[in-house]
Design a protein around this motif. Sequence first.
Motif, PDB file in Angstrom:
ATOM      1  N   HIS A  36       0.921  -1.342   0.049  1.00  0.00           N
ATOM      2  CA  HIS A  36      -0.385   0.158  -0.050  1.00  0.00           C
ATOM      3  C   HIS A  36       0.191   1.251   0.229  1.00  0.00           C
ATOM      4  O   HIS A  36       0.592   2.562  -0.956  1.00  0.00           O
ATOM      5  N   LEU A  37       2.095   1.332   0.520  1.00  0.00           N
ATOM      6  CA  LEU A  37       2.635   2.539   0.690  1.00  0.00           C
ATOM      7  C   LEU A  37       3.556   3.016  -0.485  1.00  0.00           C
ATOM      8  O   LEU A  37       3.390   3.650  -0.890  1.00  0.00           O
ATOM      9  N   GLY A  38       3.827   1.247  -0.934  1.00  0.00           N
ATOM     10  CA  GLY A  38       4.315   1.444  -2.655  1.00  0.00           C
ATOM     11  C   GLY A  38       3.475   2.403  -3.498  1.00  0.00           C
ATOM     12  O   GLY A  38       3.460   3.464  -4.898  1.00  0.00           O
ATOM     13  N   ARG A  39       2.245   1.713  -3.392  1.00  0.00           N
ATOM     14  CA  ARG A  39       0.993   2.085  -4.449  1.00  0.00           C
ATOM     15  C   ARG A  39       0.582   3.666  -4.611  1.00  0.00           C
ATOM     16  O   ARG A  39       0.604   4.414  -5.230  1.00  0.00           O
ATOM     17  N   GLY A  40       0.915   4.275  -2.739  1.00  0.00           N
ATOM     18  CA  GLY A  40       0.415   5.259  -2.534  1.00  0.00           C
ATOM     19  C   GLY A  40       1.325   6.046  -2.495  1.00  0.00           C
ATOM     20  O   GLY A  40       1.163   8.006  -3.270  1.00  0.00           O
ATOM     21  N   ARG A  41       2.358   6.324  -3.120  1.00  0.00           N
ATOM     22  CA  ARG A  41       3.576   6.638  -3.245  1.00  0.00           C
ATOM     23  C   ARG A  41       3.748   7.256  -5.110  1.00  0.00           C
ATOM     24  O   ARG A  41       4.056   7.808  -4.777  1.00  0.00           O
ATOM     25  N   SER A  42       3.607   6.096  -5.448  1.00  0.00           N
ATOM     26  CA  SER A  42       3.136   6.254  -7.224  1.00  0.00           C
ATOM     27  C   SER A  42       1.712   6.582  -7.089  1.00  0.00           C
ATOM     28  O   SER A  42       2.440   7.812  -8.391  1.00  0.00           O
ATOM     29  N   GLY A  43       1.268   7.288  -6.620  1.00  0.00           N
ATOM     30  CA  GLY A  43      -0.271   7.748  -6.727  1.00  0.00           C
ATOM     31  C   GLY A  43       0.153   9.103  -6.850  1.00  0.00           C
ATOM     32  O   GLY A  43      -0.805  10.349  -6.957  1.00  0.00           O
ATOM     33  N   VAL A  44       1.240   9.737  -5.536  1.00  0.00           N
ATOM     34  CA  VAL A  44       1.394  11.374  -5.552  1.00  0.00           C
ATOM     35  C   VAL A  44       2.321  11.535  -6.717  1.00  0.00           C
ATOM     36  O   VAL A  44       1.574  12.686  -7.181  1.00  0.00           O
ATOM     37  N   GLY A  45       2.558  11.089  -7.117  1.00  0.00           N
ATOM     38  CA  GLY A  45       3.344  11.023  -8.672  1.00  0.00           C
ATOM     39  C   GLY A  45       2.683  11.073  -9.625  1.00  0.00           C
ATOM     40  O   GLY A  45       2.995  12.153 -10.239  1.00  0.00           O
ATOM     41  N   THR A  53      -5.305  17.458  -7.205  1.00  0.00           N
ATOM     42  CA  THR A  53      -4.905  18.054  -5.874  1.00  0.00           C
ATOM     43  C   THR A  53      -5.593  17.154  -5.260  1.00  0.00           C
ATOM     44  O   THR A  53      -5.238  16.477  -3.835  1.00  0.00           O
ATOM     45  N   ASP A  54      -6.944  16.597  -5.492  1.00  0.00           N
ATOM     46  CA  ASP A  54      -7.449  15.738  -4.794  1.00  0.00           C
ATOM     47  C   ASP A  54      -6.896  14.574  -4.593  1.00  0.00           C
ATOM     48  O   ASP A  54      -6.915  13.745  -3.650  1.00  0.00           O
ATOM     49  N   ALA A  55      -6.352  13.721  -6.098  1.00  0.00           N
ATOM     50  CA  ALA A  55      -5.643  12.582  -6.191  1.00  0.00           C
ATOM     51  C   ALA A  55      -4.206  12.920  -5.148  1.00  0.00           C
ATOM     52  O   ALA A  55      -4.373  11.558  -4.454  1.00  0.00           O
ATOM     53  N   VAL A  56      -4.027  13.235  -5.161  1.00  0.00           N
ATOM     54  CA  VAL A  56      -2.202  13.747  -4.281  1.00  0.00           C
ATOM     55  C   VAL A  56      -3.119  13.212  -2.942  1.00  0.00           C
ATOM     56  O   VAL A  56      -2.194  12.642  -2.139  1.00  0.00           O
ATOM     57  N   ALA A  57      -3.756  14.598  -2.258  1.00  0.00           N
ATOM     58  CA  ALA A  57      -4.544  14.058  -0.766  1.00  0.00           C
ATOM     59  C   ALA A  57      -4.639  12.747  -1.214  1.00  0.00           C
ATOM     60  O   ALA A  57      -4.313  12.105   0.417  1.00  0.00           O
ATOM     61  N   ALA A  58      -5.407  12.358  -1.843  1.00  0.00           N
ATOM     62  CA  ALA A  58      -5.794  11.172  -1.538  1.00  0.00           C
ATOM     63  C   ALA A  58      -4.459   9.997  -1.223  1.00  0.00           C
ATOM     64  O   ALA A  58      -4.909   9.055  -0.702  1.00  0.00           O
ATOM     65  N   ALA A  59      -3.656   9.986  -2.059  1.00  0.00           N
ATOM     66  CA  ALA A  59      -2.814   9.946  -2.364  1.00  0.00           C
ATOM     67  C   ALA A  59      -1.708   9.180  -0.972  1.00  0.00           C
ATOM     68  O   ALA A  59      -1.288   8.600  -0.206  1.00  0.00           O
TER      69      ALA A  59
END
Length: 100
Positions: A36-45, A53-59
């Motif tokens: 989940h951490l990896g997916r979150g970090r990837s999602g931020v990028g 910005t909403d997707a950045v916040a969710a990631a």
Amino acid sequence: MTHADDDARWMVIGGRRWRRTDPCLPADLVEALKSHLGRGRSGVGVAKRAGDTDAVAAARTRVGLAKHGLGERGPYWWDEPEADRIARAREALAELEKLE
């Protein structure tokens, strides 16, 4: 605190000190949280590049939950009973799985 304790609790990368993952957590739980951490970090990028910005916040929420579960954020894992630490990690994983 001895130097050995310090080495078990912290790592230094690029001159910056980071808290280590809680060593008492079962391997399968750590693996799931790190996924989940990896997916979150990837999602931020991805979200930053898209300007969403909403997707950045969710990631970032996903990253934060995973890091709390791993003991890398929040209360110091070495100050709490092992059962509480494992329970917190399982709760974080349950919250992350709801985000799917």
